[in-house]
Scaffold this motif. Sequence first.
Motif, PDB file in Angstrom:
ATOM      1  N   SER A  87      62.353  64.962   3.008  1.00 39.56           N
ATOM      2  CA  SER A  87      61.747  63.948   3.860  1.00 39.56           C
ATOM      3  C   SER A  87      60.349  64.390   4.262  1.00 39.56           C
ATOM      4  N   LEU A  88      59.403  63.475   4.154  1.00 41.19           N
ATOM      5  CA  LEU A  88      58.034  63.738   4.563  1.00 41.19           C
ATOM      6  C   LEU A  88      57.634  62.770   5.658  1.00 41.19           C
ATOM      7  N   SER A  89      57.074  63.311   6.720  1.00 46.79           N
ATOM      8  CA  SER A  89      56.446  62.483   7.739  1.00 46.79           C
ATOM      9  C   SER A  89      55.034  62.213   7.243  1.00 46.79           C
ATOM     10  N   VAL A  90      54.647  60.942   7.143  1.00 52.94           N
ATOM     11  CA  VAL A  90      53.365  60.582   6.544  1.00 52.94           C
ATOM     12  C   VAL A  90      52.545  59.701   7.479  1.00 52.94           C
ATOM     13  N   ALA A  91      51.243  59.727   7.290  1.00 53.46           N
ATOM     14  CA  ALA A  91      50.347  58.884   8.079  1.00 53.46           C
ATOM     15  C   ALA A  91      50.309  57.465   7.524  1.00 53.46           C
ATOM     16  N   ASP A  92      50.363  57.345   6.194  1.00 56.71           N
ATOM     17  CA  ASP A  92      50.254  56.030   5.566  1.00 56.71           C
ATOM     18  C   ASP A  92      51.337  55.887   4.499  1.00 56.71           C
ATOM     19  N   LEU A  93      52.394  55.183   4.842  1.00 59.66           N
ATOM     20  CA  LEU A  93      53.543  55.007   3.947  1.00 59.66           C
ATOM     21  C   LEU A  93      53.125  54.379   2.619  1.00 59.66           C
ATOM     22  N   ASP A  94      52.290  53.367   2.668  1.00 61.39           N
ATOM     23  CA  ASP A  94      51.915  52.658   1.449  1.00 61.39           C
ATOM     24  C   ASP A  94      51.161  53.556   0.472  1.00 61.39           C
ATOM     25  N   ILE A  95      50.208  54.347   0.976  1.00 68.18           N
ATOM     26  CA  ILE A  95      49.440  55.240   0.111  1.00 68.18           C
ATOM     27  C   ILE A  95      50.333  56.324  -0.484  1.00 68.18           C
ATOM     28  N   GLN A  96      51.152  56.954   0.351  1.00 71.95           N
ATOM     29  CA  GLN A  96      52.021  58.019  -0.140  1.00 71.95           C
ATOM     30  C   GLN A  96      53.061  57.486  -1.135  1.00 71.95           C
ATOM     31  N   GLU A  97      53.631  56.335  -0.820  1.00 71.73           N
ATOM     32  CA  GLU A  97      54.617  55.742  -1.721  1.00 71.73           C
ATOM     33  C   GLU A  97      53.988  55.463  -3.083  1.00 71.73           C
ATOM     34  N   SER A  98      52.809  54.900  -3.088  1.00 71.53           N
ATOM     35  CA  SER A  98      52.114  54.597  -4.337  1.00 71.53           C
ATOM     36  C   SER A  98      51.800  55.871  -5.118  1.00 71.53           C
ATOM     37  N   TRP A  99      51.332  56.911  -4.426  1.00 69.32           N
ATOM     38  CA  TRP A  99      50.981  58.159  -5.100  1.00 69.32           C
ATOM     39  C   TRP A  99      52.214  58.829  -5.706  1.00 69.32           C
ATOM     40  N   TYR A 100      53.289  58.934  -4.963  1.00 65.04           N
ATOM     41  CA  TYR A 100      54.501  59.589  -5.471  1.00 65.04           C
ATOM     42  C   TYR A 100      55.149  58.789  -6.599  1.00 65.04           C
ATOM     43  N   ARG A 101      55.018  57.475  -6.564  1.00 64.62           N
ATOM     44  CA  ARG A 101      55.498  56.660  -7.691  1.00 64.62           C
ATOM     45  C   ARG A 101      54.749  57.043  -8.958  1.00 64.62           C
ATOM     46  N   ALA A 102      53.413  57.075  -8.860  1.00 62.21           N
ATOM     47  CA  ALA A 102      52.587  57.385 -10.030  1.00 62.21           C
ATOM     48  C   ALA A 102      52.742  58.835 -10.467  1.00 62.21           C
ATOM     49  N   ALA A 103      52.778  59.756  -9.522  1.00 62.14           N
ATOM     50  CA  ALA A 103      52.806  61.180  -9.854  1.00 62.14           C
ATOM     51  C   ALA A 103      54.142  61.637 -10.409  1.00 62.14           C
ATOM     52  N   PHE A 104      55.245  61.156  -9.830  1.00 66.34           N
ATOM     53  CA  PHE A 104      56.563  61.686 -10.171  1.00 66.34           C
ATOM     54  C   PHE A 104      57.564  60.641 -10.655  1.00 66.34           C
ATOM     55  N   GLY A 105      57.098  59.429 -10.904  1.00 65.55           N
ATOM     56  CA  GLY A 105      57.985  58.401 -11.428  1.00 65.55           C
ATOM     57  C   GLY A 105      59.060  57.960 -10.446  1.00 65.55           C
ATOM     58  N   LEU A 106      58.768  58.051  -9.155  1.00 63.83           N
ATOM     59  CA  LEU A 106      59.738  57.608  -8.139  1.00 63.83           C
ATOM     60  C   LEU A 106      59.680  56.088  -8.052  1.00 63.83           C
ATOM     61  N   ASP A 107      60.320  55.432  -9.006  1.00 65.36           N
ATOM     62  CA  ASP A 107      60.206  53.983  -9.105  1.00 65.36           C
ATOM     63  C   ASP A 107      61.432  53.223  -8.610  1.00 65.36           C
ATOM     64  N   GLU A 108      62.441  53.938  -8.137  1.00 61.17           N
ATOM     65  CA  GLU A 108      63.625  53.282  -7.587  1.00 61.17           C
ATOM     66  C   GLU A 108      63.569  53.326  -6.062  1.00 61.17           C
TER      67      GLU A 108
END
Length: 152
Positions: free
Chosen positions: A23-44
């Motif tokens: 679990s990561l506490s983040v400042a901007d959910l949308d930016i982090q979600e987008s980055w982790y999707r692209a970086a690690f294929g977290l698409d589900e």
Amino acid sequence: MSSSTSSTGVTAATPVFRVHHISLSVADLDIQESWYRAAFGLDEVEERLELPEAGVRTAILSNGAGLRVEFTERAGSTPIDTPDPFAATARQTFTHLALHVADLDAAFERLTAECAAHAVVEPGPGATEGVRYAYVHDPEGNLIELIQPSAG
């Protein structure tokens, strides 16, 4: 009541633990979600939760191969500065996410070039013979270690 001991030293009464998610506490959910999707294929998307009265939004993403990350955005949260792996240990908490990779150089190149991850420690030999590692930062400065195990 007796219990048997396996070759690993685990008794029948010892529960088996596996990592479910980080679990990561983040400042901007949308930016982090987008980055982790692209970086690690977290698409589900496994779960989303919004609690406006608490100023909290969460999302749990996974890649279908066992990597699962929960992101929690909370209004007013403050970052922890972790410029490198050793500085991260100055606080008694979890310090980084470590990911197994088959090709360290390719993974590092992809994350730094294509995903704009900040290089923290260039690929190099680890403490264990044959193991290689590197570190990058995600967009909010969280440390991610990439580990390529020994070929032998």
